[in-house]
Write a protein that holds these residues in place. Structure first.
Motif, PDB file in Angstrom:
ATOM      1  N   GLU A  77       0.810  -1.220   0.041  1.00  0.00           N
ATOM      2  CA  GLU A  77      -0.029  -0.040  -0.070  1.00  0.00           C
ATOM      3  C   GLU A  77       0.879   1.354  -0.077  1.00  0.00           C
ATOM      4  N   ASN A  78       0.248   2.262  -0.677  1.00  0.00           N
ATOM      5  CA  ASN A  78       0.965   3.615  -0.606  1.00  0.00           C
ATOM      6  C   ASN A  78       0.275   4.180   0.101  1.00  0.00           C
ATOM      7  N   LYS A  79       0.773   4.488   1.368  1.00  0.00           N
ATOM      8  CA  LYS A  79       0.091   5.405   2.208  1.00  0.00           C
ATOM      9  C   LYS A  79      -0.151   6.563   2.171  1.00  0.00           C
ATOM     10  N   ASP A  80       0.760   7.470   1.286  1.00  0.00           N
ATOM     11  CA  ASP A  80       0.499   8.709   1.048  1.00  0.00           C
ATOM     12  C   ASP A  80      -0.580   8.771  -0.077  1.00  0.00           C
ATOM     13  N   TRP A  81      -1.265   7.986  -0.376  1.00  0.00           N
ATOM     14  CA  TRP A  81      -2.212   8.120  -1.468  1.00  0.00           C
ATOM     15  C   TRP A  81      -3.359   8.909  -1.305  1.00  0.00           C
ATOM     16  N   LYS A  82      -3.736   8.890   0.075  1.00  0.00           N
ATOM     17  CA  LYS A  82      -4.903   9.720   0.482  1.00  0.00           C
ATOM     18  C   LYS A  82      -4.837  11.133   0.178  1.00  0.00           C
ATOM     19  N   HIS A  83      -3.279  11.674  -0.054  1.00  0.00           N
ATOM     20  CA  HIS A  83      -3.172  13.195  -0.515  1.00  0.00           C
ATOM     21  C   HIS A  83      -3.203  13.244  -1.973  1.00  0.00           C
ATOM     22  N   TRP A  84      -3.500  12.200  -2.716  1.00  0.00           N
ATOM     23  CA  TRP A  84      -3.328  12.233  -4.337  1.00  0.00           C
ATOM     24  C   TRP A  84      -4.601  11.532  -4.755  1.00  0.00           C
ATOM     25  N   THR A  85      -5.545  11.443  -4.171  1.00  0.00           N
ATOM     26  CA  THR A  85      -6.814  10.763  -4.834  1.00  0.00           C
ATOM     27  C   THR A  85      -7.558  11.557  -5.945  1.00  0.00           C
ATOM     28  N   LYS A  86      -7.373  12.728  -5.626  1.00  0.00           N
ATOM     29  CA  LYS A  86      -7.960  13.547  -6.593  1.00  0.00           C
ATOM     30  C   LYS A  86      -6.902  13.764  -8.077  1.00  0.00           C
ATOM     31  N   ILE A  87      -5.568  13.952  -7.574  1.00  0.00           N
ATOM     32  CA  ILE A  87      -4.724  14.164  -8.736  1.00  0.00           C
ATOM     33  C   ILE A  87      -4.560  12.764  -9.489  1.00  0.00           C
ATOM     34  N   MET A  88      -4.542  11.434  -8.668  1.00  0.00           N
ATOM     35  CA  MET A  88      -4.326  10.341  -9.376  1.00  0.00           C
ATOM     36  C   MET A  88      -5.314   9.475  -9.591  1.00  0.00           C
ATOM     37  N   GLY A  89      -6.644  10.061  -9.455  1.00  0.00           N
ATOM     38  CA  GLY A  89      -7.997   9.165  -9.437  1.00  0.00           C
ATOM     39  C   GLY A  89      -8.061   8.360 -10.482  1.00  0.00           C
ATOM     40  N   ILE A  90      -8.695   7.265 -10.508  1.00  0.00           N
ATOM     41  CA  ILE A  90      -8.964   6.307 -11.587  1.00  0.00           C
ATOM     42  C   ILE A  90     -10.307   6.928 -12.380  1.00  0.00           C
ATOM     43  N   PRO A  91     -11.596   7.247 -12.002  1.00  0.00           N
ATOM     44  CA  PRO A  91     -12.355   7.674 -12.894  1.00  0.00           C
ATOM     45  C   PRO A  91     -12.403   8.611 -13.606  1.00  0.00           C
ATOM     46  N   PRO A  92     -12.898   8.985 -14.724  1.00  0.00           N
ATOM     47  CA  PRO A  92     -12.782  10.051 -15.631  1.00  0.00           C
ATOM     48  C   PRO A  92     -13.192  11.197 -14.890  1.00  0.00           C
ATOM     49  N   LEU A  93     -12.535  12.544 -15.424  1.00  0.00           N
ATOM     50  CA  LEU A  93     -12.864  13.552 -14.743  1.00  0.00           C
ATOM     51  C   LEU A  93     -14.134  14.128 -15.279  1.00  0.00           C
ATOM     52  N   GLU A  94     -15.077  14.906 -14.436  1.00  0.00           N
ATOM     53  CA  GLU A  94     -16.255  15.394 -14.701  1.00  0.00           C
ATOM     54  C   GLU A  94     -15.965  16.614 -15.738  1.00  0.00           C
ATOM     55  N   GLU A  95     -16.720  17.061 -16.602  1.00  0.00           N
ATOM     56  CA  GLU A  95     -16.676  17.934 -17.397  1.00  0.00           C
ATOM     57  C   GLU A  95     -16.520  19.430 -16.620  1.00  0.00           C
ATOM     58  N   GLY A  96     -15.368  20.100 -16.901  1.00  0.00           N
ATOM     59  CA  GLY A  96     -15.392  21.490 -16.527  1.00  0.00           C
ATOM     60  C   GLY A  96     -14.497  21.212 -15.146  1.00  0.00           C
ATOM     61  N   LEU A  97     -14.114  20.093 -14.652  1.00  0.00           N
ATOM     62  CA  LEU A  97     -13.153  19.998 -13.653  1.00  0.00           C
ATOM     63  C   LEU A  97     -11.775  19.771 -13.893  1.00  0.00           C
ATOM     64  N   GLU A  98     -11.286  19.708 -15.174  1.00  0.00           N
ATOM     65  CA  GLU A  98      -9.926  19.353 -15.553  1.00  0.00           C
ATOM     66  C   GLU A  98      -9.163  20.161 -14.994  1.00  0.00           C
ATOM     67  N   GLU A  99      -9.180  21.572 -14.552  1.00  0.00           N
ATOM     68  CA  GLU A  99      -8.359  22.764 -14.065  1.00  0.00           C
ATOM     69  C   GLU A  99      -8.242  22.278 -12.769  1.00  0.00           C
ATOM     70  N   GLU A 100      -8.963  21.747 -11.835  1.00  0.00           N
ATOM     71  CA  GLU A 100      -8.781  21.375 -10.584  1.00  0.00           C
ATOM     72  C   GLU A 100      -7.815  20.323 -10.503  1.00  0.00           C
TER      73      GLU A 100
END
Length: 390
Positions: A77-100
């Protein structure tokens, strides 16, 4: 025997699947955790080693402490994953949220896979490259190596690694009565060096590099004792075991050179000072008084200790970054900084042990009957006797 690894540096976990292990070999998660902990130690490591405490989760291939002969799955397990869930998320980004999605990398770092990997796979965000090309992947290579080391140790084959040089500070060749003594002394050293007289100088070199925002490399050595003679083959290039080990060493992140025995020093010596004379001893059988070739002749083990060294370049992630070019604007910039170590040579010696152990274990499993571990052990014991008395 083979293995694959998967996972990104800041993803949820790293995974390896090992196929071809003999059935009935004792194996526990503790065997793997011990090696994972060794990889995380060493003077010069960065802040991530304070965040992560790597432990192995065996998910298949073992029952009640014994291998089944089926694929072995290990995850870390990468325990640092909790800080990267948004940046490294698996699901596609919702429209308009790419800049986030922050931390997009458009400035490739010199010495890394960033630019060439981006060109190869068409990635405009270099994070897609650096996440997989990161040395974090060596975590599960060490896990696979731990399994290989367990197999080898049960066959009476021991593997030890240590640091010979860091940042131009070179240790004297180690003198030891047993490989266990080498292990014990280097395990207590912050820089995994046998020579106490240079230990402080190595640490000072690391401190100076860190103070200057720089990094330094070095040389590691792996020694193996107990291998039977004749493992490997001369009959074809891809069956030469020393060549496989050389390739494995070179596959470690930041490694740029490899040598066996006297290595490149052989270019400066006559043949009479390079080759190992063969002698006959009534008690020991075939013996060598020297081991200049590092345990190999014709791509096969000689029964002498295997001695292989690897050169690690300085880590290319610098806190005083080098010049780069933004791939979007083509304007010059200093390369982006990712969390890094000022020196990872001590940890790299553990990785080197692992990849060497894997190649040796794989060669043994390929060359001898290996469906059942108990039978393989009997065969290797007989091979050691045969190699001495042939």
């Amino acid at each position: 025997m083979r293995y694959l690894t998967s996972g990104e540096s800041h993803g949820p976990q790293l995974t390896t699947i090992i196929e071809g292990l003999p059935a009935g070999m004792p194996l526990t998660a503790e065997d793997i955790d011990f090696e994972l902990a060794r990889r995380q130690k060493g003077y010069g490591r960065g802040r991530r080693m304070q965040i992560e405490t790597d432990t192995a989760n065996i998910q298949s291939g073992v029952r009640h402490g014994l291998t089944l002969g089926s694929p072995l799955t290990i995850s870390v397990e990468n325990k640092d994953w909790k800080h990267w869930t948004k940046i490294m998320g698996i699901p596609p980004l919702e429209e308009g949220l790419e800049e986030e999605v922050k931390r997009k990398v458009t400035r490739p770092r010199p010495g890394h896979a960033d630019l060439v990997g981006g060109i190869k796979y068409g990635h405009r965000d270099m994070r897609n490259v650096l996440e997989r090309s990161s040395a974090r992947e060596t975590t599960v290579r060490v896990a696979a190596g731990a399994v290989a080391k367990k197999l080898l140790s049960l066959l009476g084959i021991e593997v030890a690694g240590h640091v010979l040089e860091i940042g131009g500070v070179r240790a004297n060749p180690p003198e030891y009565s047993s490989l266990q003594e080498l292990k014990d002394k280097t395990e207590k050293s912050p820089v995994r060096c046998f020579d106490k007289t240079v230990e402080t100088k190595m640490m000072e070199a690391i401190d100076n590099a860190k103070k200057n925002g720089d990094s330094i490399g070095g040389i590691v050595e792996v020694i193996v004792e107990g291998m039977p003679s004749g493992v490997g083959s001369y009959v074809h290039y891809d069956r030469k075991l020393d060549a496989k080990i050389a390739g494995a060493i070179m596959s470690i992140n930041a490694f740029k050179g490899v040598e066996f025995g006297l290595g490149f020093e052989m270019a400066r010596k006559p043949g009479s000072q390079v080759h190992d004379e063969i002698l006959w001893n009534e008690e020991k059988g075939y013996i060598r008084n020297t081991n200049r070739l590092g345990g190999f002749e014709g791509g096969m083990t000689t029964g002498m200790p295997i001695v292989v060294r690897g050169v690690m370049k300085p880590i290319p992630t610098l806190y005083k970054p080098l010049q780069s070019v933004d791939i979007e604007t083509k304007e010059p910039f200093t390369a982006s900084i990712e969390r890094s170590d000022s020196c990872a040579v001590p940890a790299a010696s553990v990785v080197a042990e692992s990849v060497v152990a894997w190649e040796l274990a794989s060669a043994i499993v390929s060359q001898f009957y290996s469906d059942r571990f108990s039978t393989l052990k009997e065969i290797i014991e007989q091979e050691k006797i045969y190699g001495r008395s042939f």
